[in-house]
Design a protein around this motif. Structure first.
Motif, PDB file in Angstrom:
ATOM      1  N   GLU A 190      39.483  42.706  36.060  1.00 17.16           N
ATOM      2  CA  GLU A 190      40.155  41.459  35.735  1.00 17.16           C
ATOM      3  C   GLU A 190      41.376  41.742  34.862  1.00 17.16           C
ATOM      4  O   GLU A 190      41.410  42.733  34.124  1.00 17.16           O
ATOM      5  CB  GLU A 190      39.211  40.518  34.974  1.00 17.16           C
ATOM      6  CG  GLU A 190      38.262  39.737  35.852  1.00 17.16           C
ATOM      7  CD  GLU A 190      37.644  38.564  35.101  1.00 17.16           C
ATOM      8  OE1 GLU A 190      37.535  37.488  35.689  1.00 17.16           O
ATOM      9  OE2 GLU A 190      37.285  38.725  33.923  1.00 17.16           O
ATOM     10  N   HIS A 269      42.518  34.648  36.480  1.00 13.40           N
ATOM     11  CA  HIS A 269      41.064  34.743  36.340  1.00 13.40           C
ATOM     12  C   HIS A 269      40.336  33.697  37.185  1.00 13.40           C
ATOM     13  O   HIS A 269      39.252  33.955  37.690  1.00 13.40           O
ATOM     14  CB  HIS A 269      40.656  34.556  34.877  1.00 13.40           C
ATOM     15  CG  HIS A 269      41.181  35.611  33.958  1.00 13.40           C
ATOM     16  ND1 HIS A 269      42.479  35.606  33.471  1.00 13.40           N
ATOM     17  CD2 HIS A 269      40.586  36.721  33.439  1.00 13.40           C
ATOM     18  CE1 HIS A 269      42.648  36.660  32.679  1.00 13.40           C
ATOM     19  NE2 HIS A 269      41.530  37.351  32.643  1.00 13.40           N
ATOM     20  N   ILE A 270      40.922  32.502  37.291  1.00  7.66           N
ATOM     21  CA  ILE A 270      40.294  31.380  37.992  1.00  7.66           C
ATOM     22  C   ILE A 270      41.371  30.672  38.812  1.00  7.66           C
ATOM     23  O   ILE A 270      42.502  30.481  38.342  1.00  7.66           O
ATOM     24  CB  ILE A 270      39.668  30.379  36.997  1.00  7.66           C
ATOM     25  CG1 ILE A 270      38.616  31.065  36.121  1.00  7.66           C
ATOM     26  CG2 ILE A 270      39.063  29.183  37.732  1.00  7.66           C
ATOM     27  CD1 ILE A 270      38.170  30.222  34.929  1.00  7.66           C
ATOM     28  N   LYS A 292      38.842  35.987  43.786  1.00  9.96           N
ATOM     29  CA  LYS A 292      38.902  35.105  42.622  1.00  9.96           C
ATOM     30  C   LYS A 292      37.900  33.958  42.747  1.00  9.96           C
ATOM     31  O   LYS A 292      37.750  33.367  43.827  1.00  9.96           O
ATOM     32  CB  LYS A 292      40.310  34.530  42.453  1.00  9.96           C
ATOM     33  CG  LYS A 292      41.376  35.594  42.218  1.00  9.96           C
ATOM     34  CD  LYS A 292      41.100  36.404  40.960  1.00  9.96           C
ATOM     35  CE  LYS A 292      42.044  37.572  40.793  1.00  9.96           C
ATOM     36  NZ  LYS A 292      41.738  38.372  39.592  1.00  9.96           N
ATOM     37  N   PRO A 293      37.222  33.601  41.663  1.00 10.72           N
ATOM     38  CA  PRO A 293      36.355  32.418  41.690  1.00 10.72           C
ATOM     39  C   PRO A 293      37.210  31.158  41.814  1.00 10.72           C
ATOM     40  O   PRO A 293      38.310  31.093  41.248  1.00 10.72           O
ATOM     41  CB  PRO A 293      35.644  32.470  40.342  1.00 10.72           C
ATOM     42  CG  PRO A 293      36.579  33.211  39.446  1.00 10.72           C
ATOM     43  CD  PRO A 293      37.270  34.217  40.326  1.00 10.72           C
ATOM     44  N   LEU A 330      33.245  28.706  33.749  1.00 16.14           N
ATOM     45  CA  LEU A 330      33.570  30.024  34.293  1.00 16.14           C
ATOM     46  C   LEU A 330      34.247  30.916  33.257  1.00 16.14           C
ATOM     47  O   LEU A 330      34.052  32.136  33.254  1.00 16.14           O
ATOM     48  CB  LEU A 330      34.475  29.886  35.524  1.00 16.14           C
ATOM     49  CG  LEU A 330      33.826  29.334  36.794  1.00 16.14           C
ATOM     50  CD1 LEU A 330      34.855  29.258  37.922  1.00 16.14           C
ATOM     51  CD2 LEU A 330      32.642  30.190  37.223  1.00 16.14           C
ATOM     52  N   ARG A 337      32.140  35.146  37.207  1.00 15.63           N
ATOM     53  CA  ARG A 337      33.462  35.227  37.857  1.00 15.63           C
ATOM     54  C   ARG A 337      33.503  36.413  38.817  1.00 15.63           C
ATOM     55  O   ARG A 337      34.032  36.309  39.937  1.00 15.63           O
ATOM     56  CB  ARG A 337      34.578  35.355  36.802  1.00 15.63           C
ATOM     57  CG  ARG A 337      34.751  34.151  35.903  1.00 15.63           C
ATOM     58  CD  ARG A 337      36.113  34.153  35.213  1.00 15.63           C
ATOM     59  NE  ARG A 337      36.336  35.341  34.390  1.00 15.63           N
ATOM     60  CZ  ARG A 337      35.985  35.454  33.112  1.00 15.63           C
ATOM     61  NH1 ARG A 337      35.373  34.444  32.506  1.00 15.63           N
ATOM     62  NH2 ARG A 337      36.247  36.552  32.432  1.00 15.63           N
TER      63      ARG A 337
END
Length: 371
Positions: A190, A269-270, A292-293, A330, A337
């Motif tokens: 990440e 990250h999200i 990616k979430p 998250l 994640r």
């Protein structure tokens, strides 16, 4: 040699969503033509060896006389080019091109339903005459006797079947326009903190831009970086204004149009898309491929881009607090994640990879043209 004509109103959309399918058809031996509105990107289309025709059409106009001219120009185009098959993409080409193809006796038609448009989202009191007209046009346009209708999600398919516009033998399900799995590849680790929350979309109200900004406002301590990549779309009535854009910059990093989406996802990250309805959003397919979430709305198209609670989270539509809570959830679970990102990548490899999508399209062309 069979001749295929792609009809798409926006040349940029053709390049982002259909060009690799067209090039694969050309490689297969088809004589491939493309009709779009005029624009700088037309030069790129021609440089790829695809024969281009200028499409006389406005993207969002509703003047009846102008719309009739658009339909008639498509009829003349079909009579002049004499395609064996037309592939109609986006709403106006599907509606007007479908009618024109029947009038011009085009032998085979492929309709790409990549969403039903804002008419099917809006809530209007009383009788909605425009929606009634659109439903009537769909029934006429999709009535070609030798055709296939490509849907990206089951909800749009059910809607048009209930309207009597589509027969079951016409239906083909292809989930999206394909993703380059090498370009959108997961990173090993990440990016460094703080948490970056990214939305990629045209700046349309029905994409949930305002809800994303409202969610960012709830981050009063500015723990996270909230950012939107996308431009104002002056040709769309749902677009935000320049004044709204300027105001949003107080809460969200407004990145404007970006060509480096893969790199942007790698630094995120999200990924969030709080859209009101989609065919199946390309931005989410690319996010899944990037590992990616995803946080997205529980609406047609968006929910089809994830495995709920495995590769992403679903939130209610038009609900900024729910978006913020999902981001918070998250943000504090790095392991989740990571596992969601892996599940999303696996889903993309199974369902959304470009070679899979191309092969499905070529199979549709071949089945229609062989008959």
């Amino acid at each position: 040699m069979f001749k295929i004509l792609f009809v798409v109103n926006n040349p940029d959309f053709f390049l982002s969503h259909r060009v690799k399918i067209a090039l694969a058809a050309k490689e297969k031996g088809y004589d491939v033509h493309v009709a779009t509105m005029q624009g700088e990107s037309v030069k790129v289309i021609e440089s790829l060896g695809l024969k281009h025709h200028v499409l006389m059409m406005s993207r969002s106009g509703t003047n009846p006389l102008s719309e009739l001219k658009s339909l008639f120009s498509l009829y003349r185009l079909f009579k002049r080019v004499k395609p064996d098959l037309v592939h109609l993409v986006t709403i106006k080409p599907v509606l007007y091109g479908g009618i024109a193809a029947r009038l011009a006796r085009v032998p085979a038609v492929v309709y790409a339903i990549s969403g039903l448009g804002f008419i099917f989202i809006r809530q209007k009191k009383g009788v909605d005459f425009l929606k009634g007209l659109i439903k009537y046009l769909y029934r006429i346009a999709l009535g070609h006797t030798h055709s296939r209708v490509i849907f990206q999600n089951k909800d749009d398919c059910a809607t048009l079947m209930q309207m009597g516009a589509v027969q079951s033998q016409q239906v083909v399900m292809i989930r999206g326009a394909g993703v380059d799995m090498e370009e959108f590849a997961p990173t090993l680790n990440e990016p460094p903190l703080p948490i970056k929350v990214t939305m990629v979309a045209r700046l349309l109200k029905d994409k949930g831009v305002q809800e994303f900004v409202e969610a960012a406002k709830l981050d009063v301590e500015k723990k996270f970086v909230w950012q939107i990549a996308g431009g104002i779309d002056t040709g769309n009535p749902a677009s935000i204004t320049q004044a709204e854009f300027n105001n949003m910059q107080s809460y969200v990093n407004m990145l404007g149009e970006r060509k480096d989406i893969a790199q942007l996802y790698a630094q995120s990250h999200i990924v969030v898309l709080p859209s009101y309805r989609e065919g199946i959003p390309k931005s989410l397919l690319e996010a899944a491929a990037s590992g990616k979430p995803i946080i997205t709305t529980d609406v047609p198209g968006c929910r089809d881009a994830i495995i709920p609670d495995e590769s992403g989270l679903l939130v209610p539509v038009k609900n900024a607090p729910a978006i913020y809570e999902a981001v918070m959830y998250l943000a504090h679970r790095a392991d989740l994640r990571l596992s969601m990102g892996k599940a999303g990548r696996a889903l993309a490899e199974r369902e959304f990879a470009m070679p899979i999508i191309i092969d499905k399209h070529l199979a549709v062309y071949q089945a229609l043209l062989e008959k």
